[in-house]
Design a protein around this motif. Structure first.
Motif: not given
Length: 197
Positions: A64, A190, A193-194
């Protein structure tokens, strides 16, 4: 003179800016005016968030901390610094800026993916079709000269809430840049980014 990139166009940064080591990636946008019963009115403020994904040679994020955005302003290498969040897009020029020192990017990171998403797009019923004059540009920090600029046409991205703007990547010839301009349906950073884990 800066190169106006077209979607999918690549440039060799070593050739366009010999000795290039530090660059600034600037992002700017305006909110399109809407036509109402009493003429033109300004749309609601848009909060576009610029981010950088630091990817390995398998197009993956290691962790992350390899996502640089308003909640993680600095990469651990010291090679990438996000200068903060602009909540409205008001004003002239760059609305958000990200500084990159190419000499500090670790060897296992081969691609810097510059992305943008509309904060709370679903809740606010906003998309890139309502944004105008959006651009991403790369500036050589040693002389403040613009190397390349990629302008986005909002209507083409109607309904899209995320965007892969450009990538800066290294190959045998050094650092290159490609204008990607790929619109996405993404509910927040989010979700974007997965696919990179």
């Amino acid at each position: 003179m800066a190169i106006n990139l077209k979607k999918g166009q690549r440039i060799n940064l070593k050739k366009e800016a010999p000795g290039l080591t530090k660059v600034m990636c600037g992002l700017g946008w305006d909110v399109a005016e809407s036509k109402g019963l009493f003429g033109l009115f300004k749309g609601k403020d848009f909060d576009l968030d610029a981010s950088v994904f630091c990817l390995t040679n398998r197009d993956k994020l290691k962790s992350k901390s390899d996502v640089i955005y308003f909640g993680n302003l600095n990469h651990s290498s010291g090679g990438i610094t996000h200068l903060g969040d602009n909540l409205t897009g008001a004003g002239e020029g760059d609305d958000e800026q990200i500084l990159v020192d190419l000499t500090k990017i670790p060897d296992d990171i081969v691609k810097l993916l510059f992305v943008v998403n509309i904060y709370k797009a679903k809740q606010r019923q906003q998309s890139f079709g309502q944004v105008k004059n959006a651009f991403v540009r790369l500036v050589n920090l040693s002389n403040n000269k613009e190397i390349a600029r990629y302008s986005l046409l909002g209507e083409e991205y109607d309904g899209k809430t995320g965007m892969i703007l450009a990538e800066v990547y290294r190959d045998n010839e050094g650092w290159q840049m490609e204008a990607v301009g790929k619109g996405l349906m993404a509910n927040g950073l989010q979700e974007m980014t997965n696919e990179y884990y």
